[in-house]
Design a protein around this motif. Structure first.
Motif, short mmCIF file in Angstrom:
data_model
loop_
_atom_site.label_atom_id
_atom_site.label_comp_id
_atom_site.label_asym_id
_atom_site.label_seq_id
_atom_site.Cartn_x
_atom_site.Cartn_y
_atom_site.Cartn_z
N PHE A 79 0.85 -1.18 0.00
CA PHE A 79 0.00 0.00 0.00
C PHE A 79 0.89 1.23 0.00
O PHE A 79 1.80 1.35 0.82
N GLU A 80 0.61 2.16 -0.92
CA GLU A 80 1.45 3.34 -1.10
C GLU A 80 0.87 4.61 -0.52
O GLU A 80 1.60 5.44 0.00
N GLU A 81 -0.44 4.78 -0.68
CA GLU A 81 -1.04 6.01 -0.16
C GLU A 81 -2.56 5.90 -0.09
O GLU A 81 -3.17 5.10 -0.80
N PHE A 82 -3.10 6.71 0.78
CA PHE A 82 -4.54 6.92 0.85
C PHE A 82 -4.81 8.25 0.16
O PHE A 82 -4.17 9.25 0.50
N ARG A 83 -5.73 8.27 -0.78
CA ARG A 83 -6.09 9.50 -1.49
C ARG A 83 -7.53 9.88 -1.19
O ARG A 83 -8.36 9.01 -0.93
N ASP A 84 -7.79 11.16 -1.33
CA ASP A 84 -9.17 11.67 -1.24
C ASP A 84 -9.91 11.17 0.00
O ASP A 84 -11.06 10.76 -0.07
N VAL A 85 -9.22 11.20 1.12
CA VAL A 85 -9.82 10.73 2.37
C VAL A 85 -10.80 11.77 2.89
O VAL A 85 -10.46 12.95 3.03
N VAL A 86 -12.01 11.32 3.13
CA VAL A 86 -13.03 12.17 3.74
C VAL A 86 -13.62 11.38 4.91
O VAL A 86 -14.09 10.26 4.72
N VAL A 87 -13.55 11.97 6.09
CA VAL A 87 -14.10 11.33 7.28
C VAL A 87 -15.33 12.13 7.70
O VAL A 87 -15.22 13.32 7.98
N HIS A 88 -16.47 11.47 7.71
CA HIS A 88 -17.73 12.10 8.09
C HIS A 88 -18.05 11.74 9.54
O HIS A 88 -18.13 10.56 9.87
N GLU A 89 -18.21 12.74 10.36
CA GLU A 89 -18.70 12.48 11.71
C GLU A 89 -20.21 12.36 11.63
O GLU A 89 -20.84 12.94 10.75
N THR A 90 -20.79 11.60 12.53
CA THR A 90 -22.24 11.38 12.51
C THR A 90 -22.86 11.94 13.79
O THR A 90 -22.16 12.40 14.68
N ALA A 91 -24.17 11.85 13.88
CA ALA A 91 -24.86 12.30 15.08
C ALA A 91 -24.50 11.43 16.28
O ALA A 91 -24.65 11.85 17.42
N ASP A 92 -24.00 10.24 16.01
CA ASP A 92 -23.57 9.32 17.06
C ASP A 92 -22.06 9.49 17.24
O ASP A 92 -21.29 9.19 16.32
N PRO A 93 -21.58 9.96 18.39
CA PRO A 93 -20.14 10.22 18.56
C PRO A 93 -19.28 8.96 18.49
O PRO A 93 -18.05 9.06 18.36
N GLU A 94 -19.89 7.79 18.54
CA GLU A 94 -19.13 6.54 18.42
C GLU A 94 -18.87 6.15 16.97
O GLU A 94 -18.09 5.25 16.70
N VAL A 95 -19.55 6.82 16.01
CA VAL A 95 -19.54 6.36 14.62
C VAL A 95 -18.98 7.43 13.68
O VAL A 95 -19.36 8.60 13.76
N ILE A 96 -18.08 6.97 12.78
CA ILE A 96 -17.65 7.79 11.65
C ILE A 96 -17.86 6.98 10.38
O ILE A 96 -17.94 5.74 10.42
N VAL A 97 -17.92 7.68 9.26
CA VAL A 97 -17.94 7.06 7.95
C VAL A 97 -16.74 7.63 7.20
O VAL A 97 -16.61 8.85 7.09
N ALA A 98 -15.87 6.76 6.72
CA ALA A 98 -14.67 7.20 6.01
C ALA A 98 -14.74 6.73 4.56
O ALA A 98 -15.03 5.57 4.29
N GLU A 99 -14.48 7.67 3.65
CA GLU A 99 -14.39 7.38 2.23
C GLU A 99 -12.94 7.61 1.82
O GLU A 99 -12.34 8.60 2.23
#
Length: 135
Positions: free
Chosen positions: A69-89
């Motif tokens: 693995f060389e790199e992560f590109r275009d990383v977007v981390v979305h926080e949610t209404a639940d502080p325990e949960v994120i969604v990462a693209e």
């Protein structure tokens, strides 16, 4: 040491993957962790449970995977209404050593953490891009 947030744990996943280790290490996982891969190919597990079993499987899988693995590109981390949960693209770029082949694939991960450990990880992968990159 302060308790790691879901975003901290995702950042650790990235560092581990780029260092050639299994992205999720045993210390990151709750004892009763669940990992789901809803689009896993036929014959592969779509749901796994338990820290010890998952950590062992991830280490073995990483050792058997013929890519760097060389790199992560275009990383977007979305926080949610639940502080325990994120969604990462993100897009993950990799190379196959000795072949000159490089490729990338897109992922979406839903991560739930409690008390500084991952309790649930659901990952959606672009399987066609992964197969094209390693075949």
């Amino acid at each position: 040491m302060p308790v790691q947030s879901p975003k901290d744990l995702f950042a650790r996943f990235q560092r581990n993957a780029l260092a050639g280790r299994a992205g999720l290490d045993e210390e990151m996982l709750a004892e009763d962790v669940v990992i789901e891969m809803p689009f896993a190919p036929a014959g592969q597990e779509r749901r796994s449970e338990g820290r010890d079993a998952i950590a062992a499987r991830l280490r073995e899988g990483r050792a058997a995977l013929p890519i760097v693995f060389e790199e992560f590109r275009d990383v977007v981390v979305h926080e949610t209404a639940d502080p325990e949960v994120i969604v990462a693209e993100y897009e993950l770029v990799a190379a196959v050593p000795g072949t000159g082949k490089r490729g990338s694939a897109n992922f979406v991960t839903v991560l739930r953490a409690r008390d500084g450990r991952i309790v649930h990880w659901r990952e959606y992968q672009d399987r066609a891009a992964i197969e094209a990159a390693i075949s």
